[in-house]
Design a protein around this motif. Sequence first.
Motif, short mmCIF file in Angstrom:
data_model
loop_
_atom_site.label_atom_id
_atom_site.label_comp_id
_atom_site.label_asym_id
_atom_site.label_seq_id
_atom_site.Cartn_x
_atom_site.Cartn_y
_atom_site.Cartn_z
N CYS A 224 0.82 -1.21 0.00
CA CYS A 224 0.00 0.00 0.00
C CYS A 224 0.86 1.27 0.00
CB CYS A 224 -0.94 0.00 1.20
SG CYS A 224 -2.29 -1.20 1.06
N ASP A 228 -0.23 3.58 -3.13
CA ASP A 228 -0.96 4.80 -2.76
C ASP A 228 -0.16 6.06 -3.07
OD1 ASP A 228 -3.19 3.44 -1.84
OD2 ASP A 228 -2.43 3.29 0.21
N PRO A 283 -4.16 6.14 3.30
CA PRO A 283 -3.56 7.36 2.78
C PRO A 283 -4.26 8.62 3.24
CG PRO A 283 -4.79 6.22 1.06
CD PRO A 283 -4.71 5.28 2.24
#
Length: 287
Positions: A224, A228, A283
């Motif tokens: 991630c 992101d 995020p």
Amino acid sequence: MFLAVAEGGTVRAAADALAVNHATIIRGIGRLEERLNTKLFDKLPSGYRLTDAGADIVELAKQMAMASSGIEARIFGRDQSVSGPLRLTLPVSFATDLLMPSLAAFRTMYPDIALEVIGSTSLANLSSREADVALRVVVGARTPPENLYGTKLGAFHTGYYVHRDLLTDRAPPAAWLLGVNETVPSSWQPGGGIRIAAAPIRFAEMRSQFEAARTGMGISLLPCFLGDADPLLVRVPDAPVIHTGDIWLLTHGDTRQTKRVRLLCDHIRGAIRRHSERLAGRPEKWP
């Protein structure tokens, strides 16, 4: 050198493992055989095969190597200077896309520490001083080996990402971009109108897989913190965020009290703590 050839089966494999010239290996084995006055290997077209005499001393040679590494680790553990060599091993993506600014700051703070950064997915042998500090993602409920001192720093999450243009009308079909042991997910289907290509594309390592996703080849499972942060990528609609494993900081019991090891461990712990939201795939909570 004897152990490297015995384990690798060829002079070239031993030379690669020890980062020396293959001629150095040949000369070293020759000197050992001359000193022991016995033949340790049969030299075959396919490589080197242990003779009976060679096979008889392999375990003793391993014990000697472990004892030598233990002496080195014990002495290294008494070193309280803020200078000298220090080896850190961690996944390549952690080094290149997450922690490099923090490592640069560590280098500025302690310029006399000769930091060596080893990007690798395999767990280095800390007992034999292949590295002094290891940062690793441990999958599932497993824990690090008992001979290592470990601290769990937090959770590591992955998600499915695709180039944002593949969510537009008339976008070409997206291929599944898979790693060596990855399979096409069966528990969910991509949303957002993404069309799926018939054949997946496989990659031997994650960096190429990531770049393929950035060029619009298809859907990739990525950390991630990596997916992101890239402006070309978006999460695949309806795809889950997966708790892939836990991040562990590992040292050896004999060396963890060395001052420069402790300084680096403290620095990495702080950096991982600051990146915890990115690692968790949130995020919206980034600073």
